[in-house]
Structures are given as structure tokens and as C-alpha cells.
Design a protein around this motif. Structure first.
Motif, PDB file in Angstrom:
ATOM      1  N   ALA A  90       0.815  -1.217   0.000  1.00 43.51           N
ATOM      2  CA  ALA A  90       0.000   0.000   0.000  1.00 43.51           C
ATOM      3  C   ALA A  90       0.850   1.269   0.000  1.00 43.51           C
ATOM      4  O   ALA A  90       0.310   2.378   0.084  1.00 43.51           O
ATOM      5  N   ASN A  91       2.151   1.138  -0.121  1.00 45.97           N
ATOM      6  CA  ASN A  91       3.033   2.305  -0.021  1.00 45.97           C
ATOM      7  C   ASN A  91       2.785   3.322  -1.138  1.00 45.97           C
ATOM      8  O   ASN A  91       2.901   4.531  -0.919  1.00 45.97           O
ATOM      9  N   SER A 116      -4.954  -5.039   2.456  1.00 46.62           N
ATOM     10  CA  SER A 116      -4.139  -5.067   3.666  1.00 46.62           C
ATOM     11  C   SER A 116      -4.715  -4.142   4.729  1.00 46.62           C
ATOM     12  O   SER A 116      -5.620  -3.340   4.465  1.00 46.62           O
ATOM     13  N   MET A 117      -4.169  -4.212   5.928  1.00 39.53           N
ATOM     14  CA  MET A 117      -4.602  -3.321   7.005  1.00 39.53           C
ATOM     15  C   MET A 117      -4.332  -1.864   6.639  1.00 39.53           C
ATOM     16  O   MET A 117      -5.103  -0.973   7.004  1.00 39.53           O
ATOM     17  N   ASN A 118      -3.254  -1.622   5.909  1.00 33.46           N
ATOM     18  CA  ASN A 118      -2.943  -0.257   5.488  1.00 33.46           C
ATOM     19  C   ASN A 118      -3.973   0.265   4.498  1.00 33.46           C
ATOM     20  O   ASN A 118      -4.335   1.446   4.523  1.00 33.46           O
ATOM     21  N   HIS A 119      -4.459  -0.607   3.612  1.00 33.70           N
ATOM     22  CA  HIS A 119      -5.518  -0.204   2.692  1.00 33.70           C
ATOM     23  C   HIS A 119      -6.789   0.152   3.466  1.00 33.70           C
ATOM     24  O   HIS A 119      -7.416   1.186   3.217  1.00 33.70           O
ATOM     25  N   VAL A 120      -7.160  -0.727   4.391  1.00 28.70           N
ATOM     26  CA  VAL A 120      -8.375  -0.495   5.172  1.00 28.70           C
ATOM     27  C   VAL A 120      -8.262   0.805   5.962  1.00 28.70           C
ATOM     28  O   VAL A 120      -9.209   1.591   6.043  1.00 28.70           O
ATOM     29  N   ALA A 121      -7.084   1.055   6.526  1.00 24.40           N
ATOM     30  CA  ALA A 121      -6.869   2.285   7.293  1.00 24.40           C
ATOM     31  C   ALA A 121      -7.010   3.532   6.421  1.00 24.40           C
ATOM     32  O   ALA A 121      -7.456   4.586   6.891  1.00 24.40           O
ATOM     33  N   ASN A 179     -12.659 -13.818  -0.238  1.00 22.95           N
ATOM     34  CA  ASN A 179     -11.294 -13.729   0.280  1.00 22.95           C
ATOM     35  C   ASN A 179     -11.150 -12.691   1.391  1.00 22.95           C
ATOM     36  O   ASN A 179     -10.212 -11.888   1.400  1.00 22.95           O
ATOM     37  N   THR A 180     -12.063 -12.721   2.351  1.00 24.97           N
ATOM     38  CA  THR A 180     -11.996 -11.757   3.445  1.00 24.97           C
ATOM     39  C   THR A 180     -11.053 -12.234   4.548  1.00 24.97           C
ATOM     40  O   THR A 180     -10.798 -13.424   4.714  1.00 24.97           O
ATOM     41  N   ASN A 181     -10.557 -11.259   5.325  1.00 29.73           N
ATOM     42  CA  ASN A 181      -9.787 -11.510   6.526  1.00 29.73           C
ATOM     43  C   ASN A 181     -10.444 -10.771   7.685  1.00 29.73           C
ATOM     44  O   ASN A 181     -11.297  -9.899   7.471  1.00 29.73           O
ATOM     45  N   SER A 182     -10.047 -11.085   8.903  1.00 29.89           N
ATOM     46  CA  SER A 182     -10.699 -10.501  10.074  1.00 29.89           C
ATOM     47  C   SER A 182     -10.592  -8.981  10.093  1.00 29.89           C
ATOM     48  O   SER A 182     -11.529  -8.288  10.513  1.00 29.89           O
TER      49      SER A 182
END
Length: 313
Positions: free
Chosen positions: A134-135, A173-178, A206-209
Motif C-alpha cells: 500500500a506504499n 491489507s490493514m494499510n488499505h483499510v486504514a 477472500n476476506t480476513n478478520s
């Protein structure tokens, strides 16, 4: 206008859509004339006769169809479509599919219609982050690419009944969600102000928590009827129970003779072919200094306070 990257529903499917909405090609042509005459009388809206700012008749027809053949609803949506661009220039200005920013986001993200429609005339859209990194992901550019793809479908390339969204979270990724969550309010307000939408279903794979907060936030926006059309699948194989395999690409368990990456590449080439059209469209906005006193700006209620429930059929 059918292209190799986007096949239109069969004539019988289109006729069925018209029948369900109580319209026909002849009536649509007449209603388009009525809408163009109405726009001529709105000094704050673009003039459909202006050679430098072409208003595609196809856009007016598509808006009519998605607004269930209601002239009044279509007028509201057209006003909102050109007015919202003033409030969200980060999404609606500088539309150039060959610019370095858009070319870069094309490598990182896709919002791409599958070439074949369903038997009912629905259009399936793949929404996918292409890499976990996500950079280099610029959130505003990714939303801009969504709106560009949606706009050219509505105005030039597509005829469809409803939309089916296929949201693949594999590389989210978590960075995308953030990056997404703080901006989701304005994005939802913008897309549903700019475009009439009819959602047949939203299929998530393809979901994650850590994606759950984003899903839950999105569901909280939706009316109960629409939220009930969201399905979180345990596997890609389940998609074939809801979407005809002839529509799905090979890597999504379908029989369409291309992979999703090949379809994505084809669509991005299609966008680049229409570079001049995109540049023109991004300059066509409302002029609120010319808005008549008695003209109701429907965005006043939609864009203030807590954002409205997702109002799609």
C-alpha cells in the motif's frame, strides 16, 4: 456502442428491461428530448447544444433507465451529477487515463466490468486491490479511477439492468483499510449523488478478520433491503451459484475464455482510447452562481450531517 471489451445484453434482454420499466426505444428518444429541453432552461447546468461540452444522449438514456423511467428523478440526478463535481474535485477533475497518476493506480487496483452481461442483463463489476503493498496506493486516485470507469459505461459504452459487485479482498491489507475508512463517508456521498445505481447484489470473497470493520461500516450505511443482498462467500466456487459461469473469468471459476488480469488490461486500454472524452467530461460542471433562486439543490440535504442510508434499488 458495443465494444470487444463490453458486450451488450441481447436485444430480447433489452426489450425485457424496457417492458419492466414501461418504456421503449421510441419513448426513451422522446424523453431524452424532454430532458435536453429542460437542461436548456437550467442556466447553472451545461447546455446540451454546446459543441465544446458534449452531453451524451446515451447518458440521458441510461440515467432514465436506472431511475426507473422517471423524468423527475432523472432531472434530480442530472443536477446532482454536475453539481457534486464542485464538492469533490479530487475525484472528478483531471480525468486523464494516460496521466502518470492514473497509470500508476491502474497497476495497483481495478474496478472493471466483465465483458459478458448476465442473462438478465445485469453487469458484474470486479473490485480488487492488485497488490498488498500500500506504499504507493493513493486513495483519491483509486476513487477517481472508479468514477471514470463508471462514467464512461453510463455515458457511452454500456446498457444494463442492475449492477453486481464482486469485491475480492485477497490483497486488501490493514494499510488499505486504514486509508479507506476515514474517507468512506465522502466517497459514498459522492458516488450516490453523481450516479443513479441499482444493485442486484454484492459478493465478497477472500476476506480476513481486519476487513470486517470496513464491511460492517458499509453495511451500516445501507438500507436493510440492500444490506440483505450482500453475501460474504467462503470460497470462489460459491460464486457460480449466483453468477452464470459464462460471465466469470477463468480464475474465478468461470468459463469466459480469459483471466481477470487479461480483462483488466483490455479495459484499461479501452479507457485510454477515450482520453479526449475523459478530459472533456471532467471539465463539465454546474455553475452554482447561475443557479436560479427557485432551483432546489438536492445535495444540501444529502451532503450535510450524518450521511444518508444507501438509497439504491
Amino acid at each position: 456502442m458495443e465494444t470487444k471489451t463490453l458486450m451488450l445484453p441481447s436485444p430480447s434482454s433489452i426489450n425485457q428491461i424496457y417492458t419492466e420499466l414501461g418504456t421503449s426505444e421510441t419513448k426513451l428518444d422522446l424523453d431524452v428530448k424532454i430532458l435536453k429541453e429542460w437542461m436548456r432552461k437550467q442556466p447553472h447546468l451545461p447546455n446540451p447544444d454546446d459543441d465544446e461540452k458534449i452531453i451524451d444522449e446515451k447518458r440521458l438514456k441510461t440515467f432514465l433507465l436506472i431511475c426507473k423511467n422517471s423524468l423527475e428523478k432523472t432531472k434530480v440526478m442530472l443536477d446532482q451529477h454536475y453539481t457534486i463535481k464542485l464538492s469533490a474535485p479530487e475525484y472528478f477533475s483531471k480525468w486523464d487515463p494516460t496521466s502518470p497518476e492514473i497509470v500508476k493506480i491502474m497497476k495497483l487496483f481495478c474496478y472493471v466490468p466483465f465483458p459478458n452481461p448476465t442473462h438478465e442483463g445485469h453487469r458484474v463489476i470486479l473490485h480488487r486491490i492488485k497488490t498488498e503493498d500500500a506504499n504507493n496506493f493513493v486513495y483519491d486516485d483509486h476513487i477517481k479511477l472508479i468514477f471514470m470507469s463508471l462514467d464512461i459505461r453510463v455515458a457511452k459504452l454500456d446498457t444494463y439492468n442492475k449492477e453486481i459487485i464482486l469485491y475480492d479482498c485477497n490483497n486488501l491489507s490493514m494499510n488499505h483499510v486504514a486509508a479507506i475508512i476515514p474517507n468512506i463517508k465522502k466517497v459514498f456521498e459522492s458516488v450516490f449523488a453523481a450516479f443513479p445505481l441499482r444493485l442486484h447484489g454484492i459478493h465478497i470473497i477472500n476476506t480476513n478478520s481486519f476487513v470486517n470493520p470496513l464491511i460492517n461500516l458499509s453495511l451500516s450505511i445501507m438500507k436493510k433491503k440492500v444490506a440483505g443482498r450482500v453475501i460474504n462467500h467462503k470460497s470462489i466456487e460459491e460464486l457460480k451459484n449466483y453468477i452464470d459461469p459464462s460471465v466469470l473469468p477463468l480464475d474465478y471459476g468461470g468459463t469466459y475464455p480469459k483471466t481477470s488480469d487479461e480483462i483488466i488490461d483490455d479495459w484499461h486500454i479501452e479507457l485510454k482510447k477515450h482520453r479526449e472524452w475523459f478530459i472533456t467530461q471532467s471539465s463539465i460542471v454546474a455553475d452554482n452562481s447561475k443557479r436560479p433562486i427557485n432551483s432546489n439543490n438536492h445535495l444540501d440535504n444529502a451532503m450535510e450531517g450524518s450521511f444518508r442510508k444507501l438509497d439504491v434499488d
